[in-house]
Design an enzyme around this catalytic site. Structure first.
Site, PDB file in Angstrom:
ATOM      1  N   HIS A 138       0.824  -1.217   0.000  1.00  0.00           N
ATOM      2  CA  HIS A 138       0.000   0.000   0.000  1.00  0.00           C
ATOM      3  C   HIS A 138       0.856   1.264   0.000  1.00  0.00           C
ATOM      4  O   HIS A 138       2.044   1.234   0.310  1.00  0.00           O
ATOM      5  CB  HIS A 138      -0.898   0.029   1.245  1.00  0.00           C
ATOM      6  CG  HIS A 138      -2.115  -0.835   1.125  1.00  0.00           C
ATOM      7  ND1 HIS A 138      -2.085  -2.188   1.361  1.00  0.00           N
ATOM      8  CD2 HIS A 138      -3.404  -0.535   0.790  1.00  0.00           C
ATOM      9  CE1 HIS A 138      -3.300  -2.685   1.177  1.00  0.00           C
ATOM     10  NE2 HIS A 138      -4.115  -1.704   0.827  1.00  0.00           N
ATOM     11  N   LYS A 142      -0.959   4.918   4.710  1.00  0.00           N
ATOM     12  CA  LYS A 142      -1.978   4.031   5.286  1.00  0.00           C
ATOM     13  C   LYS A 142      -1.789   3.910   6.802  1.00  0.00           C
ATOM     14  O   LYS A 142      -0.676   3.697   7.272  1.00  0.00           O
ATOM     15  CB  LYS A 142      -1.914   2.643   4.625  1.00  0.00           C
ATOM     16  CG  LYS A 142      -2.995   1.707   5.121  1.00  0.00           C
ATOM     17  CD  LYS A 142      -3.162   0.507   4.215  1.00  0.00           C
ATOM     18  CE  LYS A 142      -4.182  -0.487   4.779  1.00  0.00           C
ATOM     19  NZ  LYS A 142      -5.487   0.134   5.106  1.00  0.00           N
TER      20      LYS A 142
END
Ligand SMILES: NC(=O)C1=CN([C@@H]2O[C@H](COP(=O)(O)OP(=O)(O)OC[C@H]3O[C@@H](n4cnc5c(N)ncnc54)[C@H](OP(=O)(O)O)[C@@H]3O)[C@@H](O)[C@H]2O)C=CC1
Ligand SMILES: O=C(O)C1=N[C@H](C(=O)O)C[C@H](O)C1
Length: 252
Positions: A138, A142
Site C-alpha cells: 500500500h 496508510k
C-alpha cells in the site's frame, strides 16, 4: 410513471483520499443525491438535519465506532469502508442494531470487485496447497497494518484450510529477526509493504510440490472502490442488520 426520488447520501471522511472519490461518484449518479459531506471537526447532526438516508464512512479505525453508533441510533443506514473491525467490534455493532432492527449496516474490508473476487479465489484454492502466505502492498500514508483486506483474506484462507483438515504451512525457521516472517493471522503469515507510488495491492502466494499459484489484485486508482460502494448504498435499506463483506450484494 414517475421515477423514484434519489437516495439522500452523506459521506463521512469526505475530504479524505477515498471520501473524495466517493463524493465524486455519488454526485455523478442520477439516482443518488449527495446531501452531506462531513469530515473531522464537522457535526454528525448534519446527517439528521439534511435527512440523510445512507452514510458512507471512510474515516479512521479510531473514530469509526463512534460514527457508526451515532448513525444506527439515528436510524441512518451505513456503508462502511473504514478498516479495523475485529469480532469484538462487530459484536458491538450487532448489539446496537438489535435495538434498531430496521437499520442496515454494510462493513466491507474492500469494495473493489476484483479484490472481493480475489479473496474468494484464495479461499477456494487454499486447501490444495501446502503453503499460503499473503503480501499486501500500500501507499505509505496508510494508518493500519496489515490491511483489512489482508486480515480478512488470511482469516478466510485459514478457515478453508481448517475445514479441509490441512496441516499448518511448513516452516522450519528457528532463528529470525523480529518481524521477518510477518504477522501471524490464524496461522497464515501476512506481510505488509508501504511504498510511495502504490495505491492498494495484494498477492496471495500458494505453493505445493513443483508448482506455485499467485493471486494478485491491484487497485491502481481509488475510483476502483466506487462501484462497490454505490451498490451498497443502493441496496442497504433492503438489507437490515449487519452484513460483513460485499459478497452477498454480488450474489457470491
Ligand atoms: N473498504 C475499502 O474498500 C477501502 C477501505 N479503506 C479504508 O478507509 C479508511 C480511510 O482511508 P483513506 O481515505 O485512504 O484515508 P484518509 O486519511 O485519506 O481519509 C480519512 C478522512 O477522514 C477524516 N476523519 C478523521 N477523523 C474523522 C472524524 N472523526 N469524522 C470525520 N472525518 C474524520 C480525515 O481527516 P484528517 O485528515 O484530518 O485526519 C480524512 O479526511 C482507512 O481505514 C482505509 O483502510 C481505504 C480504501 C478502500
Ligand atoms: O487504506 C487503504 O488504502 C486501503 N484500505 C483497505 C484495507 O485496509 O484493506 C482496502 C484497500 O486495501 C485500500
Amino acid at each position: 410513471m414517475s421515477a423514484s426520488a434519489p437516495i439522500k447520501v452523506g459521506v463521512l471522511g469526505a475530504e479524505g483520499k477515498v471520501g473524495r472519490a466517493i463524493c465524486e461518484a455519488v454526485s455523478a449518479a442520477a439516482d443518488l443525491e449527495l446531501v452531506a459531506e462531513v469530515d473531522r471537526g464537522d457535526d454528525l447532526e448534519t446527517f439528521v438535519s439534511t435527512g440523510t438516508e445512507v452514510v458512507v464512512d471512510f474515516t479512521h479505525p479510531d473514530v469509526v465506532m463512534d460514527n457508526l453508533r451515532f448513525l444506527v441510533e439515528h436510524g441512518i443506514h451505513a456503508v462502511v469502508g473504514t478498516t479495523g473491525f475485529d469480532d469484538e467490534r462487530l459484536a458491538r455493532v450487532r448489539s446496537w442494531l438489535d435495538a434498531h432492527p430496521a437499520v442496515g449496516v454494510l462493513i466491507a474490508p474492500n469494495f473493489a470487485i476484483g479484490a472481493v473476487l480475489s479473496m474468494r479465489f484464495a479461499a477456494a484454492a487454499a486447501r490444495f496447497f501446502d503453503s499460503v502466505e499473503v503480501i499486501e502492498l500500500h501507499h505509505p500514508n496508510k494508518a493500519d497494518a496489515p490491511s483489512g483486506t489482508a486480515y480478512r483474506t488470511a482469516e478466510l484462507v485459514a478457515a478453508a484450510r481448517a475445514e479441509a483438515g490441512c496441516a499448518p504451512s511448513p516452516d522450519a525457521t528457528s532463528t529470525e529477526l523480529d518481524g521477518a516472517r510477518g504477522a501471524d493471522v490464524d496461522g497464515v503469515r501476512v506481510h505488509s509493504v508501504r511504498l510511495a507510488g502504490l495505491v492498494a495491492h495484494q498477492e496471495v502466494l500458494l505453493g505445493t510440490q513443483g508448482e506455485t499459484l499467485t493471486i494478485r489484485h491491484d487497485s491502481i486508482d481509488r475510483s476502483s472502490f466506487a462501484p462497490g460502494v454505490l451498490l451498497g448504498v443502493r441496496e442497504i435499506a433492503d438489507r437490515p442488520g449487519l452484513t460483513v463483506g460485499l459478497d452477498p450484494f454480488l450474489d457470491l
